[in-house]
Design a protein around this motif. Structure first.
Motif, mmCIF file in Angstrom:
data_model
loop_
_atom_site.group_PDB
_atom_site.id
_atom_site.type_symbol
_atom_site.label_atom_id
_atom_site.label_comp_id
_atom_site.label_asym_id
_atom_site.label_seq_id
_atom_site.Cartn_x
_atom_site.Cartn_y
_atom_site.Cartn_z
ATOM 1 N N LEU A 147 11.584 1.278 -0.474
ATOM 2 C CA LEU A 147 11.193 0.023 0.154
ATOM 3 C C LEU A 147 11.663 -0.058 1.598
ATOM 4 O O LEU A 147 10.914 -0.508 2.485
ATOM 5 N N ALA A 148 12.882 0.387 1.850
ATOM 6 C CA ALA A 148 13.387 0.362 3.228
ATOM 7 C C ALA A 148 12.572 1.295 4.121
ATOM 8 O O ALA A 148 12.226 0.940 5.262
ATOM 9 N N GLU B 235 8.011 1.939 8.224
ATOM 10 C CA GLU B 235 6.707 2.509 8.554
ATOM 11 C C GLU B 235 5.651 1.431 8.702
ATOM 12 O O GLU B 235 4.789 1.501 9.590
ATOM 13 N N ALA B 236 5.711 0.403 7.843
ATOM 14 C CA ALA B 236 4.716 -0.665 7.894
ATOM 15 C C ALA B 236 4.812 -1.455 9.188
ATOM 16 O O ALA B 236 3.785 -1.882 9.741
ATOM 17 N N LYS C 149 15.669 1.691 -9.954
ATOM 18 C CA LYS C 149 15.962 0.681 -8.947
ATOM 19 C C LYS C 149 16.461 1.304 -7.658
ATOM 20 O O LYS C 149 16.097 0.875 -6.554
ATOM 21 N N ALA C 150 17.292 2.338 -7.777
ATOM 22 C CA ALA C 150 17.812 3.002 -6.577
ATOM 23 C C ALA C 150 16.687 3.665 -5.791
ATOM 24 O O ALA C 150 16.639 3.606 -4.558
ATOM 25 N N HIS C 151 15.768 4.310 -6.514
ATOM 26 C CA HIS C 151 14.654 4.975 -5.843
ATOM 27 C C HIS C 151 13.748 3.954 -5.139
ATOM 28 O O HIS C 151 13.320 4.178 -3.993
ATOM 29 N N LEU C 152 13.466 2.843 -5.813
ATOM 30 C CA LEU C 152 12.612 1.813 -5.208
ATOM 31 C C LEU C 152 13.278 1.161 -4.006
ATOM 32 O O LEU C 152 12.601 0.808 -3.029
ATOM 33 N N GLU D 178 0.828 -1.210 0.000
ATOM 34 C CA GLU D 178 0.000 0.000 0.000
ATOM 35 C C GLU D 178 0.860 1.256 0.000
ATOM 36 O O GLU D 178 0.560 2.229 -0.710
ATOM 37 N N LEU D 179 1.935 1.221 0.779
ATOM 38 C CA LEU D 179 2.806 2.402 0.867
ATOM 39 C C LEU D 179 3.676 2.579 -0.371
ATOM 40 O O LEU D 179 4.112 3.697 -0.668
#
Length: 525
Positions: free
Chosen positions: A304-305, A310-311, A297-300, A278-279
């Motif tokens: 993701l981290a 947060e999750a 890829k770097a942005h994702l 969701e995030l």
């Protein structure tokens, strides 16, 4: 009108020259003559012989279908003609030709197209039958047209989703299936038994037995429904493999607690993953606008981290797998019954869940305990189904749960066995109640749970046959009295001794009639 044509091969032989011997089909007489002429031109003296092993019978009669049949001898051909004539004189119309024209493989193809759509196990049956066709060198049957042709007739096919072929073979092929290319009437019992012996080298007896069930069903339908007349059903006399595959896996001490804890942890991880997805929606949109793959890829990776952190703080825990395990232990539902359960069939107030279609084709209603009702109320409703799990998702999650709990050799279906066993062990339910709880159509299926009632049965036997207390093989006599009849019939070594003088006499034992009472003497030491 009947005609018998000798279609045996021509054999040309030369004495003492086996290398010059040749065989020719019955319809190549010109080649026979040419070969004989060539041999004679070389100075040989060939001789022509006609074999006596193939005769073609054709029977044509007005009002009856034409019959064509190839037999192995002239006597057999003449017997066939006489038998058909006698049957038709009696008004019998039996078509023997179709069973000799239609191969067993043709019967498999027809069974897939006409019979398999009637069955709940459509996908599994067609998988096995297509594998047999492939092993015998025949093309597989495309199932998409089969579904399109039968959707209007059998609505249950709407839920069948054909799997995309991957080219990976799970089933090892069998080289002993060449017999399915023979005419249906020529398949023998020994052909099927050869297949059984070869198949048992790669598959378990239970697997082979289920394949034999399909072969038997094809033979039965071909003979009784399609009117393929044969002298004998090839499945008659087949000796099936013997096996005993009933599982008796029960949860040991501590297994349930560890299993539920592992399921709870699996739910936690799944809930975190759902929250991450969701995030990550915004991050994926932003990554799509970046110019290079490296930047995307770097942005994702960074997003993701951050989303994971947060999750883990604000995820909503959904106890779906934990509820599924409890559902199995409390209702004894089958895996497919639980996964196909929809909310509209669940009545939380009445504590029931309706299963419109079960394994045996009948509907049944599950009784839901209060603890299970509370867990079902806590589940979110994102669709029609109570459990939003596919079969593959559940299998993979179950493997991780068992590994995390340190439990081996535990199948999902074992939870159903555990649930029925627990109900049987309580001793508070009749056989009819147990059958209603388990959903077994045949009461004999419940006999495997009879041993669970052994302790309770022993207690009932004690209550039913309870007599006077026994001490070292001798019955104690209360109040120091015994009837004359019992004394006369009792063995000498079982005669009771007189109780002590200070032994209190119980008030609840009525005195015996005086005419039948004698005092006991104290036995000498």
């Amino acid at each position: 009108m009947a005609s018998i044509d000798n279609r045996s091969r021509f054999n040309v032989r030369v004495q003492n020259r086996a290398d010059l011997d040749r065989s020719f089909p019955y319809n190549q007489t010109k080649k026979v003559e040419q070969y004989v002429a060539d041999l004679r031109g070389q100075g040989f003296k060939p001789r022509i012989e006609r074999a006596d092993d193939t005769y073609f019978v054709r029977i044509r009669q007005k009002g009856y279908p034409e019959l064509q049949r190839t037999v192995g001898s002239l006597e057999e051909a003449e017997a066939l003609v006489n038998r058909i004539a006698c049957q038709r004189n009696d008004g019998l119309v039996i078509d023997y030709a179709t069973a000799h024209k239609m191969t067993f493989a043709d019967c498999i193809v027809r069974f897939i197209r006409e019979e398999c759509p009637r069955h709940k196990g459509f996908e599994m049956e067609t998988y096995k039958l297509n594998a047999m066709l492939e092993d015998a060198g025949r093309p597989r049957v495309d199932l998409a047209p089969v579904l399109d042709a039968n959707l209007a007739i059998y609505p249950h096919l709407r839920n069948v989703k054909l799997r995309t072929p991957t080219g990976i073979k799970v089933r090892r092929g069998s080289s002993a299936l060449a017999w399915i290319n023979l005419p249906f009437a020529q398949v023998k019992t020994t052909d099927i038994e050869d297949y059984i012996r070869e198949r048992l080298e790669d598959a378990k007896p239970a697997t082979v037995d289920r394949e034999l069930d399909l072969i038997s069903a094809i033979c039965r339908v071909a003979i009784k429904t399609w009117d393929l007349h044969v002298a004998k059903n090839a499945m008659e006399g087949v000796r099936r493999p013997r096996y005993f595959n009933e599982r008796d896996r029960r949860l040991k001490t501590g297994d349930e607690a560890r299993l539920l804890a592992a399921a709870r942890e699996e739910d936690r991880l799944r809930s975190i993953d759902r929250r991450i997805e969701e995030l990550m929606v915004t991050a994926r949109t932003e990554a799509g606008d970046l110019p290079t793959v490296y930047q995307k890829k770097a942005h994702l990776k960074v997003a993701l981290a951050a989303c994971r952190m947060e999750a883990e703080r604000d995820f909503t825990h959904v106890a779906e797998l934990e509820t599924f395990v409890q559902f199995q232990l409390m209702t004894a539902a089958r895996r497919g019954e639980a996964l196909n359960l929809i909310w509209s069939n669940v009545d939380l107030d009445a504590q029931t869940a309706l299963l419109p279609e079960t394994k045996n084709g009948r509907s049944r209603t599950l009784s839901l305990r209060a603890e299970l009702i509370a867990m079902l109320k806590a589940l979110p409703r994102h669709g029609d189904y109570v459990f939003t799990l596919s079969v593959d998702d559940l299998e993979n999650a179950w493997t991780r749960i068992c590994a995390r709990a340190g439990i081996t050799e535990l199948h999902i279906h074992d939870l159903r066995h555990e649930a029925i066993s627990r109900v049987a062990e309580t001793g508070q339910f009749t056989l009819i109640d147990l059958q209603a709880f388990s959903g077994h159509r045949d009461v004999r299926m419940l006999l495997r749970y009879a041993h669970l009632c052994a302790s309770r049965l022993a207690t009932k036997l004690d209550d039913a046959f309870r007599e006077a207390p026994v001490h070292k093989g001798r019955r104690r006599v209360v109040a120091g009295r015994i009837s004359l009849a019992e004394l006369a019939n009792a063995p000498a070594d079982e005669l009771p001794t007189e109780p002590a003088a200070d032994a209190p006499a119980p008030d609840d034992v009525p005195p015996a009639p005086a005419s039948n009472i004698i005092p006991l003497r104290r036995r000498a030491a």
